[in-house]
Design an enzyme around this catalytic site. Structure first.
Site, PDB file in Angstrom:
ATOM      1  N   ARG A  49       1.983 -37.311 -19.369  1.00 22.04           N
ATOM      2  CA  ARG A  49       2.936 -37.790 -20.235  1.00 22.04           C
ATOM      3  C   ARG A  49       3.849 -38.595 -19.688  1.00 22.04           C
ATOM      4  NH1 ARG A  49       2.592 -32.497 -19.657  1.00 22.04           N
ATOM      5  NH2 ARG A  49       4.337 -32.586 -18.264  1.00 22.04           N
ATOM      6  N   ASP A  96      -1.363 -17.843 -13.304  1.00 22.88           N
ATOM      7  CA  ASP A  96      -1.017 -19.189 -12.641  1.00 22.88           C
ATOM      8  C   ASP A  96       0.454 -19.612 -12.897  1.00 22.88           C
ATOM      9  OD1 ASP A  96      -1.829 -20.673 -10.598  1.00 22.88           O
ATOM     10  OD2 ASP A  96      -2.439 -22.472 -11.929  1.00 22.88           O
ATOM     11  N   ASP A 141      -7.407 -23.458  -6.987  1.00 24.07           N
ATOM     12  CA  ASP A 141      -7.433 -23.441  -8.258  1.00 24.07           C
ATOM     13  C   ASP A 141      -8.285 -24.574  -8.821  1.00 24.07           C
ATOM     14  OD1 ASP A 141      -7.052 -22.583 -11.162  1.00 24.07           O
ATOM     15  OD2 ASP A 141      -5.176 -23.685 -11.238  1.00 24.07           O
ATOM     16  N   THR A 144      -0.007 -25.506  -7.709  1.00 24.00           N
ATOM     17  CA  THR A 144      -0.379 -26.576  -6.581  1.00 24.00           C
ATOM     18  C   THR A 144       0.805 -26.938  -5.966  1.00 24.00           C
ATOM     19  OG1 THR A 144      -1.998 -27.537  -8.205  1.00 24.00           O
ATOM     20  CG2 THR A 144      -1.344 -28.911  -6.336  1.00 24.00           C
ATOM     21  N   SER A 154     -12.672 -20.351  -9.424  1.00 24.88           N
ATOM     22  CA  SER A 154     -11.694 -20.306  -8.914  1.00 24.88           C
ATOM     23  C   SER A 154     -11.954 -19.644  -7.469  1.00 24.88           C
ATOM     24  CB  SER A 154     -10.322 -19.708  -9.480  1.00 24.88           C
ATOM     25  OG  SER A 154     -10.296 -19.941 -10.635  1.00 24.88           O
ATOM     26  N   TYR A 159       3.406 -22.647 -11.699  1.00 24.27           N
ATOM     27  CA  TYR A 159       3.598 -24.189 -11.533  1.00 24.27           C
ATOM     28  C   TYR A 159       4.943 -24.445 -10.884  1.00 24.27           C
ATOM     29  CZ  TYR A 159       2.739 -28.767 -14.298  1.00 24.27           C
ATOM     30  OH  TYR A 159       2.784 -29.859 -14.742  1.00 24.27           O
ATOM     31  N   HIS A 191       4.703 -31.577  -7.585  1.00 26.10           N
ATOM     32  CA  HIS A 191       3.362 -31.558  -8.355  1.00 26.10           C
ATOM     33  C   HIS A 191       3.687 -31.870 -10.006  1.00 26.10           C
ATOM     34  CE1 HIS A 191      -0.654 -30.433  -9.685  1.00 26.10           C
ATOM     35  NE2 HIS A 191      -0.101 -29.576 -10.609  1.00 26.10           N
ATOM     36  N   GLU A 239      -7.004 -27.444  -6.255  1.00 25.01           N
ATOM     37  CA  GLU A 239      -5.564 -27.487  -6.425  1.00 25.01           C
ATOM     38  C   GLU A 239      -4.931 -26.299  -5.110  1.00 25.01           C
ATOM     39  OE1 GLU A 239      -3.884 -26.310 -10.201  1.00 25.01           O
ATOM     40  OE2 GLU A 239      -4.074 -28.263 -10.808  1.00 25.01           O
TER      41      GLU A 239
END
Lengths: 429, 429
Positions: free
Chosen positions: B145, B129, B235, B361, B259, B131, B136, B201
């Site tokens: 964070r 996966d 996801d 996503t 998934s 990113y 996102h 997602e």
């Protein structure tokens, strides 16, 4: 079944310190002259070809499903049959190798281990790496996060993450030092370069046997019935790639360039005499119910001795033997195999026969018991000096790293075999 | 090959807005009355059985390897043949579906899509996966964070992590809400409970075609020759499990419970007319050479429209249609497919036919373009109100979530199909 004191008619299996006595009977996939992959069982200095045993009619007393499974070119089908069938096969093999009435028929099915090529024992569907040594987690955590070495979840969760199955190879394969993005802490931008901080990780490989259904957790009581056996596993790691890439989603290219397994899968039954208390410190929290059972407390741990050895190019050139870098023991793991299985499935994740768990680097409480160079050299700050005067902070080109594991002592030993890889110079990117 | 304006003799393939015109020809694995898994190709409202086309002699002009591959029960063999063979098959299928001279022979090989069951298109070896949406990553990062939303590596590395292949299912399968360890920020200890923050997602699934050898990186120039096609991918994520488990090694049980993929794999060739500039902000860093190419800058991105729809239990009971929650576009992705492939292999990691990449996503720059509820509801703080008055912070039992994707417009559309899952109540642990 306590086979500890039963002898085989094969003398090499009865010798003191033999890794493959009658009480072990580990599985492997091998090929010999015909190049065909067969399932074999280690006994003494030989490997028994299960396909040949079956064709000789020596497994006729077993279920057809079992007789089919042992004739495959990988262990997955046998793994999927479950512990009752594994037990039946083990019982029959013990009989064949111990009762001299079978010697004439079995001997033609034995091949010297030194004459075969080993292959991966099964198709590994999914590979999950755990992080079960609190000593490793604490020492590594203090390097990556000095203020925050052991995260608050560690003593509640058997931390794990998904790894790459495609790049797992069997012991003996050499590999090239990987390249990747590296960024020095004070550099403005990263660069693509060969890894400078290549490291091994001393791990146990744990093979799932019978799978589970999506949506159905495996309880602590059932967990080990889903485990087929264990191997040695080296989760090769590029520390400099890891440091730059791993946040926020975990290690990726720092791990998936190469991982390696010993050829042998030692059945859980062979480890039974070495089970021991699962102990932890008085101040450690009581685990949640789904990770706890009486059986786990009294015999969840396993006393498996683990060692790392190095043979540098210079040692080879000078005919010096490999040298031990560290030893540790799987009984010091904070989490047990049953807890890994129960945790992995508590959300309904399904397991399949041949899935692999890495135990995570197994380090003991003392610095000398570190299962990685990252720990032994305190992040590369304190090089270690080998007996021939060479120094190491991380693994260098030409180094061979050999991980070994065994239960027992110099007399009766259950060997997990070894995983042995030579590191070659990388291609400059 | 620009097939955009060629019509099929099959009327449903020529209708405005049809997801499966002649210019698409996506692959799927399906079964009908005989329960046998066959490879099919979508055309109009039908699926063409490739096994039947081959047996009717309609693929005789193609290489034997291709004719063997299309008769398998999964796409892996076809995927492994490489882009020249894919092109040859696509050309022949275009001919068969456009030239009415073939109509009488092809028609018996067509089955209404509404009458077949779909299966996973291939055996997924490894699933990674990524990113790749900076929108996102920034919005989610600000929740997990607050001080440090987008980490310093984000604009240098196409961040990815390994996922679980065993729990990936095809669209249409329902699943139960998972349980896991949850810990409220102010709680002293975690508890095992059903997930309270279940989320979707909105991702693209990217299938690797031809594999690569361990130790051999794939360059940007070659990267897309290793990509077979794309699907829609959900996801599914348990945000509360994720928050407690994900440090330091990344998401694990928060992702691997389930998934889901759309049945259709749209070939890269069908997406060719929708390629576009890969753009970024002036202040964004120039990527390292191994992630850069002129072709990538000018046509690395793809204009794929993506949507999330919800149908709650109440909507179903009242015969209300599903409602759109958000839309976004893959062209807003910070990293391209070629960059994912080049990065994944720069360290020598090998890819295999049928490996799956999740794009991560896909969210657009505006909050309404969020590909997850975590973003849409700002971490659950701002519930959204549906048109029937229901509110949602996260996905509830009985909700159906439908992800859709397509290129083009209301006239000529290349559909990626949809991934549609119903969430059922979980078993209380």
């Amino acid at each position: 079944m306590n086979t500890n004191r039963i002898n085989s008619w094969l003398p090499s299996a009865n010798m003191a310190g033999c890794e493959f006595p009658l009480a072990n009977l580990p599985y492997a996939v091998f090929s010999s002259a015909d190049q065909i992959h067969h399932i074999g069982v280690g006994i003494g200095d030989k490997i028994a070809n299960l396909n040949a045993l079956e064709e000789a009619g020596l497994l006729d007393s077993l279920d057809q499903s079992l007789r089919d499974a042992v004739k495959q070119s990988a262990l997955n089908q046998l793994m999927g049959l479950g512990h009752k069938q594994w037990h039946a096969l083990r019982l029959r093999l013990t009989e064949l190798f111990s009762n001299s009435v079978y010697q004439d028929k079995v001997e033609p099915c034995l091949i010297p281990q030194s004459e075969v090529a080993f292959h991966l024992p099964c198709q590994i569907g999914d590979y999950t790496d755990f992080y079960t040594s609190v000593h490793h987690a604490t020492r590594v955590g203090s390097l990556f996060r000095p203020d925050n070495p052991l995260l608050p979840n560690y003593k509640w969760i058997p931390i794990g993450y998904h790894g790459r199955a495609s790049s797992i190879r069997v012991s003996g394969e050499a590999f090239k030092r990987p390249a990747g993005q590296l960024k020095a802490p004070d550099a403005e931008r990263p660069v693509l370069e060969l890894c400078k901080r290549l490291d091994y990780e001393l791990e146990l490989g744990i093979f799932i046997g019978k799978g589970s259904q999506l949506g159905t957790p495996i309880s602590m009581a059932d967990a080990e019935q889903h485990v087929f056996g264990v191997s040695m596993f080296n989760d090769w790691s590029a520390r400099d790639i890891q440091a730059w890439e791993y946040q926020p989603l975990g290690p990726f290219l720092s791990k998936n360039f190469f991982s390696s397994l010993s050829p042998w899968v030692v059945p859980m039954a062979a480890l039974e005499p070495y089970r021991c208390d699962w102990t932890r410190d008085a101040e450690d929290p009581q685990p949640l119910d789904y990770l706890d059972s009486k059986a786990n407390r009294t015999k969840g741990a396993i006393d498996i001795k683990l060692e790392v050895w190095i043979e540098t190019a210079k040692m080879r050139a000078n005919n010096q033997p490999a040298e031990r870098l560290a030893k540790s023991n799987f009984k010091d793991s904070y989490w047990t195999i049953a807890q890994m299985v129960a945790h992995h499935t508590v959300n309904g994740c399904d397991l399949k026969p041949g899935d692999l768990f890495g135990s995570g680097t197994q380090s003991g409480p003392d610095l000398e018991e570190s299962g990685s160079l990252l720990e032994l050299t305190v992040g590369g700050k304190n090089p270690i000096t080998l007996s021939n005067g060479e120094q190491r902070t991380f693994v260098e080109d030409g180094d061979r790293i050999i991980l070994k594991g065994y239960c027992g002592d110099d007399q009766l030993r259950i060997g997990l075999g070894q995983v042995d890889n030579l590191v070659q110079a990388g291609n400059k990117p």
